[in-house]
Design a protein around this motif. Structure first.
Motif, PDB file in Angstrom:
ATOM      1  N   ASP A 178       0.682  -1.181   0.004  1.00 60.64           N
ATOM      2  CA  ASP A 178       0.101   0.071  -0.115  1.00 60.64           C
ATOM      3  C   ASP A 178       1.009   1.191   0.246  1.00 60.64           C
ATOM      4  O   ASP A 178       0.582   2.078  -0.490  1.00 60.64           O
ATOM      5  N   GLN A 179       1.856   1.205   0.877  1.00 59.21           N
ATOM      6  CA  GLN A 179       2.825   2.395   0.897  1.00 59.21           C
ATOM      7  C   GLN A 179       3.528   2.696  -0.489  1.00 59.21           C
ATOM      8  O   GLN A 179       3.572   3.678  -0.902  1.00 59.21           O
ATOM      9  N   ILE A 180       3.882   1.542  -1.211  1.00 59.94           N
ATOM     10  CA  ILE A 180       4.364   1.607  -2.574  1.00 59.94           C
ATOM     11  C   ILE A 180       3.717   2.306  -3.564  1.00 59.94           C
ATOM     12  O   ILE A 180       3.976   3.312  -4.246  1.00 59.94           O
ATOM     13  N   VAL A 181       2.321   1.929  -3.618  1.00 62.15           N
ATOM     14  CA  VAL A 181       1.206   2.362  -4.334  1.00 62.15           C
ATOM     15  C   VAL A 181       1.013   3.662  -4.003  1.00 62.15           C
ATOM     16  O   VAL A 181       0.901   4.795  -5.106  1.00 62.15           O
ATOM     17  N   LYS A 182       0.958   4.044  -2.703  1.00 62.59           N
ATOM     18  CA  LYS A 182       0.522   5.414  -2.439  1.00 62.59           C
ATOM     19  C   LYS A 182       1.564   6.570  -2.938  1.00 62.59           C
ATOM     20  O   LYS A 182       1.432   7.703  -3.152  1.00 62.59           O
ATOM     21  N   THR A 183       2.705   6.271  -2.652  1.00 60.32           N
ATOM     22  CA  THR A 183       4.004   6.833  -3.008  1.00 60.32           C
ATOM     23  C   THR A 183       3.855   7.130  -4.605  1.00 60.32           C
ATOM     24  O   THR A 183       4.208   8.192  -5.147  1.00 60.32           O
ATOM     25  N   ALA A 184       3.679   6.223  -5.339  1.00 59.33           N
ATOM     26  CA  ALA A 184       3.775   6.291  -6.801  1.00 59.33           C
ATOM     27  C   ALA A 184       2.684   6.925  -7.410  1.00 59.33           C
ATOM     28  O   ALA A 184       2.786   7.726  -8.453  1.00 59.33           O
ATOM     29  N   THR A 185       1.303   6.923  -6.775  1.00 61.49           N
ATOM     30  CA  THR A 185       0.273   7.506  -7.230  1.00 61.49           C
ATOM     31  C   THR A 185      -0.371   8.752  -6.530  1.00 61.49           C
ATOM     32  O   THR A 185      -1.228   9.359  -7.494  1.00 61.49           O
ATOM     33  N   SER A 186       0.312   9.220  -5.315  1.00 64.01           N
ATOM     34  CA  SER A 186      -0.291  10.339  -4.780  1.00 64.01           C
ATOM     35  C   SER A 186       0.547  11.517  -4.861  1.00 64.01           C
ATOM     36  O   SER A 186       1.702  11.446  -4.961  1.00 64.01           O
ATOM     37  N   ARG A 187      -0.092  12.780  -5.182  1.00 63.55           N
ATOM     38  CA  ARG A 187       0.918  14.010  -5.028  1.00 63.55           C
ATOM     39  C   ARG A 187       1.145  14.214  -3.489  1.00 63.55           C
ATOM     40  O   ARG A 187       2.299  14.831  -3.198  1.00 63.55           O
ATOM     41  N   THR A 188       0.127  13.921  -2.513  1.00 57.08           N
ATOM     42  CA  THR A 188       0.570  14.218  -1.025  1.00 57.08           C
ATOM     43  C   THR A 188       0.519  12.860  -0.364  1.00 57.08           C
ATOM     44  O   THR A 188      -0.215  11.823  -0.843  1.00 57.08           O
ATOM     45  N   LEU A 189       1.566  12.847   0.462  1.00 58.91           N
ATOM     46  CA  LEU A 189       1.736  11.411   1.208  1.00 58.91           C
ATOM     47  C   LEU A 189       1.216  11.616   2.430  1.00 58.91           C
ATOM     48  O   LEU A 189       1.309  12.654   3.330  1.00 58.91           O
ATOM     49  N   THR A 190       0.812  10.533   2.942  1.00 58.52           N
ATOM     50  CA  THR A 190       0.207  10.431   4.429  1.00 58.52           C
ATOM     51  C   THR A 190       1.297   9.724   5.163  1.00 58.52           C
ATOM     52  O   THR A 190       2.503   9.435   4.676  1.00 58.52           O
ATOM     53  N   ALA A 191       1.063   9.931   6.443  1.00 59.85           N
ATOM     54  CA  ALA A 191       1.953   9.157   7.429  1.00 59.85           C
ATOM     55  C   ALA A 191       2.503   7.929   7.153  1.00 59.85           C
ATOM     56  O   ALA A 191       1.735   6.949   6.792  1.00 59.85           O
ATOM     57  N   ALA A 192       3.929   7.648   7.223  1.00 55.35           N
ATOM     58  CA  ALA A 192       4.316   6.603   6.764  1.00 55.35           C
ATOM     59  C   ALA A 192       4.109   5.576   8.016  1.00 55.35           C
ATOM     60  O   ALA A 192       4.177   5.901   9.088  1.00 55.35           O
ATOM     61  N   PRO A 193       4.146   4.293   7.717  1.00 52.74           N
ATOM     62  CA  PRO A 193       4.058   3.106   8.857  1.00 52.74           C
ATOM     63  C   PRO A 193       5.155   2.989   9.722  1.00 52.74           C
ATOM     64  O   PRO A 193       6.383   3.329   9.088  1.00 52.74           O
ATOM     65  N   ARG A 194       5.249   2.428  10.666  1.00 54.96           N
ATOM     66  CA  ARG A 194       6.378   2.213  11.630  1.00 54.96           C
ATOM     67  C   ARG A 194       6.108   0.711  12.028  1.00 54.96           C
ATOM     68  O   ARG A 194       5.181   0.325  12.555  1.00 54.96           O
ATOM     69  N   GLY A 195       7.389  -0.211  12.069  1.00 50.60           N
ATOM     70  CA  GLY A 195       7.329  -1.280  12.397  1.00 50.60           C
ATOM     71  C   GLY A 195       8.554  -1.903  13.176  1.00 50.60           C
ATOM     72  O   GLY A 195       9.319  -0.964  13.622  1.00 50.60           O
ATOM     73  N   GLU A 196       8.802  -2.918  13.761  1.00 49.73           N
ATOM     74  CA  GLU A 196       9.801  -3.313  14.647  1.00 49.73           C
ATOM     75  C   GLU A 196      11.018  -3.120  13.846  1.00 49.73           C
ATOM     76  O   GLU A 196      11.285  -3.345  12.421  1.00 49.73           O
ATOM     77  N   SER A 197      12.069  -2.916  14.407  1.00 44.72           N
ATOM     78  CA  SER A 197      13.512  -2.597  13.707  1.00 44.72           C
ATOM     79  C   SER A 197      14.388  -2.704  14.829  1.00 44.72           C
ATOM     80  O   SER A 197      14.581  -2.807  16.106  1.00 44.72           O
ATOM     81  N   SER A 198      15.811  -2.708  14.407  1.00 44.81           N
ATOM     82  CA  SER A 198      17.068  -2.881  15.056  1.00 44.81           C
ATOM     83  C   SER A 198      17.770  -1.633  14.839  1.00 44.81           C
ATOM     84  O   SER A 198      18.083  -1.107  14.005  1.00 44.81           O
ATOM     85  N   PRO A 199      18.329  -0.932  15.913  1.00 41.81           N
ATOM     86  CA  PRO A 199      19.323   0.321  15.823  1.00 41.81           C
ATOM     87  C   PRO A 199      20.456  -0.181  15.214  1.00 41.81           C
ATOM     88  O   PRO A 199      20.965  -1.411  15.219  1.00 41.81           O
ATOM     89  N   LEU A 200      21.262   0.779  14.532  1.00 44.22           N
ATOM     90  CA  LEU A 200      22.272   0.530  14.039  1.00 44.22           C
ATOM     91  C   LEU A 200      23.469   0.397  14.921  1.00 44.22           C
ATOM     92  O   LEU A 200      23.459   1.134  16.119  1.00 44.22           O
ATOM     93  N   PRO A 201      24.675  -0.210  14.827  1.00 43.54           N
ATOM     94  CA  PRO A 201      25.537  -0.240  15.692  1.00 43.54           C
ATOM     95  C   PRO A 201      26.158   0.960  15.921  1.00 43.54           C
ATOM     96  O   PRO A 201      26.400   1.903  14.873  1.00 43.54           O
ATOM     97  N   ARG A 202      26.744   1.417  17.138  1.00 44.13           N
ATOM     98  CA  ARG A 202      27.463   2.555  17.374  1.00 44.13           C
ATOM     99  C   ARG A 202      28.704   2.650  16.507  1.00 44.13           C
ATOM    100  O   ARG A 202      29.563   1.530  16.367  1.00 44.13           O
ATOM    101  N   ALA A 203      29.158   4.090  16.409  1.00 40.42           N
ATOM    102  CA  ALA A 203      30.483   4.189  15.624  1.00 40.42           C
ATOM    103  C   ALA A 203      31.654   3.656  16.470  1.00 40.42           C
ATOM    104  O   ALA A 203      32.695   3.107  15.834  1.00 40.42           O
ATOM    105  N   ASP A 204      31.542   3.315  17.707  1.00 40.35           N
ATOM    106  CA  ASP A 204      32.591   3.064  18.543  1.00 40.35           C
ATOM    107  C   ASP A 204      32.645   1.756  18.527  1.00 40.35           C
ATOM    108  O   ASP A 204      33.483   0.824  19.302  1.00 40.35           O
ATOM    109  N   GLN A 205      31.564   0.841  18.086  1.00 38.49           N
ATOM    110  CA  GLN A 205      31.460  -0.810  18.325  1.00 38.49           C
ATOM    111  C   GLN A 205      32.117  -1.412  17.246  1.00 38.49           C
ATOM    112  O   GLN A 205      32.365  -0.668  16.207  1.00 38.49           O
ATOM    113  N   PRO A 206      32.890  -2.257  17.612  1.00 33.49           N
ATOM    114  CA  PRO A 206      33.999  -3.139  16.460  1.00 33.49           C
ATOM    115  C   PRO A 206      33.093  -3.366  15.557  1.00 33.49           C
ATOM    116  O   PRO A 206      32.070  -3.955  15.406  1.00 33.49           O
ATOM    117  N   GLN A 207      33.599  -3.277  14.031  1.00 34.60           N
ATOM    118  CA  GLN A 207      32.850  -3.789  12.763  1.00 34.60           C
ATOM    119  C   GLN A 207      33.831  -5.095  12.358  1.00 34.60           C
ATOM    120  O   GLN A 207      34.978  -5.349  12.469  1.00 34.60           O
TER     121      GLN A 207
END
Length: 259
Positions: free
Chosen positions: A216-245
């Protein structure tokens, strides 16, 4: 010598024997290391490991056809497949709807890669009816980028969904980007957690969402001039810069689908 453990190669070979139905092309783009520093050029830290992993997979089935390219050697091919960085793996089936993975697909990203090979070979996407119906409303190309990390369990399903959308609709061009290998690109888009999805550079949202919400978000982005609020889901934070790579990656401990 295989980089994927032999026991896991046997499992993968069995999966491919059951699931691969038609030929799949894998175009891998790499670059040779330079003996001197070139301003503005980022060295490809995991090109060698990624190529070795793909070579292991290609040996498991005659339906997988791997071709290795030096980025820049054929600029027409680079442009046609939209190659912007390395390592890049472009996967195409008989429908010739390319999907691209930038980076090395290990840990939580390996199983979705195997699943992508299967669904592209089968030319069908196991999508919910609502998601498939939404994608039929697309009448112009849409670029879907999903930033991912091999350390996040939430990224795999978004990667699988993006690839499935590309199989379902010729209008969707799916790109998966392993965030740690391309920090400048991640910074440009303000990626602070993964998965993080960018659609046509017009809309972006963090987290894992259901395929119908994603579509739905893909279609809304492609077909609408104005965008509604985007969804949010579960995610993982990126490692901090001081963490070993990770410095030297070998794809051991890969997560095999259905095992």
């Amino acid at each position: 010598m295989p980089v994927i453990p032999l026991a896991e190669l046997d499992q993968i070979k069995s999966i491919f024997a059951d699931g691969l139905k038609q030929p799949v092309k894998l175009d891998f783009f790499t670059q040779k290391p330079l003996t001197m520093l070139v301003p503005g050029r980022e060295e490809c830290q995991f090109c060698t490991d990624t190529q070795a992993l793909l070579e292991d997979l290609a040996r498991m089935s005659t339906l997988l056809r791997l071709t290795v390219h030096e980025r820049g050697a054929d600029k027409t091919l680079d442009a046609r497949l939209g190659i912007e960085r390395v390592p890049a793996t472009v996967i195409r089936g008989v429908l010739n709807r390319p999907v691209t993975f930038y980076g090395i697909p290990i840990n939580y990203l390996f199983s979705p890669l195997i699943e992508a090979l299967l669904l592209i070979s089968q030319n069908k996407a196991p999508l919910p009816a609502r998601a498939a119906k939404s994608l039929k409303r697309l009448h112009q190309p849409v670029r879907v980028r999903v930033f991912v990390s091999p350390d996040s369990e939430f990224c795999g399903p978004m990667m699988t969904a993006a690839f499935a959308f590309a199989v379902e609709s010729k209008q969707v061009r799916a790109e998966i980007i392993e965030v740690a290998e391309f920090p400048r690109l991640a910074e440009r888009y303000g990626v602070q957690q993964v998965p993080f999805t960018v659609i046509d550079d017009r809309a972006a949202f963090p987290g894992l969402v259901e395929p119908d919400v994603f579509a739905d978000q893909i279609v809304k982005t492609a077909t609408s001039r104005t965008l509604t609020a985007a969804p949010r889901g579960e995610s993982s934070p990126l490692p901090r810069a001081d963490q070993p790579q990770r410095e030297n990656v070998r794809p051991s401990g890969l997560i095999i689908p259905g095992r």
